[in-house]
Design a protein around this motif. Sequence first.
Motif, PDB file in Angstrom:
ATOM      1  N   TRP A 213      -8.350   6.501   9.511  1.00 53.44           N
ATOM      2  CA  TRP A 213      -7.623   5.339  10.025  1.00 53.44           C
ATOM      3  C   TRP A 213      -8.341   4.015   9.829  1.00 53.44           C
ATOM      4  N   TRP A 214      -9.681   3.997   9.894  1.00 50.42           N
ATOM      5  CA  TRP A 214     -10.394   2.722   9.804  1.00 50.42           C
ATOM      6  C   TRP A 214     -10.307   2.105   8.407  1.00 50.42           C
ATOM      7  N   TYR A 215      -9.923   2.904   7.405  1.00 47.91           N
ATOM      8  CA  TYR A 215      -9.800   2.401   6.035  1.00 47.91           C
ATOM      9  C   TYR A 215      -8.350   2.064   5.684  1.00 47.91           C
ATOM     10  N   LEU A 313       0.665 -10.600   6.006  1.00 45.95           N
ATOM     11  CA  LEU A 313       0.232 -10.227   7.354  1.00 45.95           C
ATOM     12  C   LEU A 313       0.088  -8.714   7.513  1.00 45.95           C
ATOM     13  N   THR A 314       0.157  -8.004   6.398  1.00 50.78           N
ATOM     14  CA  THR A 314       0.004  -6.549   6.433  1.00 50.78           C
ATOM     15  C   THR A 314      -1.366  -6.171   6.995  1.00 50.78           C
ATOM     16  N   THR A 315      -1.364  -5.230   7.913  1.00 52.68           N
ATOM     17  CA  THR A 315      -2.619  -4.768   8.502  1.00 52.68           C
ATOM     18  C   THR A 315      -2.404  -3.430   9.190  1.00 52.68           C
ATOM     19  N   TYR A 316      -3.462  -2.888   9.711  1.00 54.53           N
ATOM     20  CA  TYR A 316      -3.414  -1.668  10.513  1.00 54.53           C
ATOM     21  C   TYR A 316      -3.551  -2.038  11.981  1.00 54.53           C
ATOM     22  N   TYR A 392      -1.142   3.908  11.694  1.00 54.18           N
ATOM     23  CA  TYR A 392      -1.639   5.014  10.895  1.00 54.18           C
ATOM     24  C   TYR A 392      -0.834   6.254  11.267  1.00 54.18           C
ATOM     25  N   GLN A 393      -0.635   7.144  10.294  1.00 51.29           N
ATOM     26  CA  GLN A 393       0.189   8.327  10.546  1.00 51.29           C
ATOM     27  C   GLN A 393      -0.645   9.467  11.148  1.00 51.29           C
ATOM     28  N   PHE A 394      -0.960   9.299  12.429  1.00 50.04           N
ATOM     29  CA  PHE A 394      -1.656  10.383  13.128  1.00 50.04           C
ATOM     30  C   PHE A 394      -0.720  11.577  13.260  1.00 50.04           C
ATOM     31  N   THR A 395      -1.273  12.774  13.134  1.00 51.20           N
ATOM     32  CA  THR A 395      -0.480  13.994  13.252  1.00 51.20           C
ATOM     33  C   THR A 395      -1.144  14.936  14.256  1.00 51.20           C
TER      34      THR A 395
END
Length: 438
Positions: A213-215, A313-316, A392-395
């Motif tokens: 996720w951090w990347y 403005l794309t970001t995580y 982020y796509q956490f599963t």
Amino acid sequence: MKTLSIGKWSRFMFVFAAVSSLVFAAACSNSGKSDDKVTITMTYTGDENATKVLKARIDKYLDKSLNIEVQVTPIPGGEYWDKVTTMFAGGTQPDVLFMSEPLKKFASQGKLLDMNSYIEASSTFNKDDFYPASLEFYQYDGKQYGIPQDLNTALFFYNEDMFKAAGLKTPWELYEAGNWTWDAYLDAAKKLTLKDGDRITQFGTSYPGIGPWWYSAWVFTNGGNYLNDDSSKSAFNDPKVIASLAFTSELSNKYGVAPSPASGGQDVTGMSFATGKIAMEANFSWAIGGYKTLPFKWNVAPMPVASGDIDPLTTYIHNSGFSISKDTKHPDEAWAVIEALSTPDSYADDAASRGIIPPRPSVVDKKEILNAEGMPSNAKIISQMLEKGKLYQFTETTAEEDQVYITYGDQILSKKVTPEEGAKKIAEEIDAILSKKK
């Protein structure tokens, strides 16, 4: 006048006492109050100050007439998920627990309480006054298994003094002109990397660590994704993802504008953004609090994007918040604790005390969170980034997937495999993990 016999009198008094007790019990029940104190256990991960602030908010905003005592157990971040998992396995799970990345894992195992009915009945929880991603993160199979406490975005930090000395336009100026792209970032990093002979005395940028996720912001800023739309298969072999891996790894491996992980990384070399030896770094908004006392002028900007057709403005967006254990014996009281933590005033106190970004736009705007003392002048952009950023796509199997990204990410950074080879291996192993869920 006819009198009662002793036997009849005794029976009369017994019935009278029983009825009186029932009436009194009913009256107490109808009042909604109880003389019995209810204890709610709560686990939390955060430093000493964060825990102190949490307890203060509970004490201030939890309705004291409810007679609830909250016992907060702080657990260090590196130990938190293992200890909470052990607590659930042993039947000693907390009533309320800090929740973040493993949300879907806990929800899929039936360990969390759906809060939808409580949210709908609440007079203070206004769903329209939350950044969309902040609530979406805690949803699973149409149910709401948590509420957010604070949000963070991936964004860019830069040393204004260095840009001024080099006569360069800052990332913010490039962003405002619509030119804050990967090419512009690389160009600035080259010009801000300084040498004394063969020795580098200043790097243009920090080294983005390839991983989970951090990347992800780097993948998002090239229009890529980790998984397909329904999170059933890996998308890591997509050319857009491979291009992200190649670009970030080449910052050191090809262009020499960032510390090399092969030499131990920026911490070992003594070079970091905070020491004034690196001009730019991708970090998260939570770093702002720790950077307020830096001895040089710095600021923030959105992430650079791969090309002009990507939203600038794309970001995580990163979430942390709270969930309720499904098997709690006191769901109403557990919700009361969470409701007290999610009011606008409670969020405002948290932001003021810890320098974090609350999940309610009204609080961010009305309390001028992003204009507070010590905040960088460009911090106002964070609110817009929270509206546009991606999750982020956490599963359910994120923990297993993380190890794959880290393993091959390190191999890409150290040039043991090419970005193409690493992406192929990652996609194969992630698909194998995801297939086990079916």
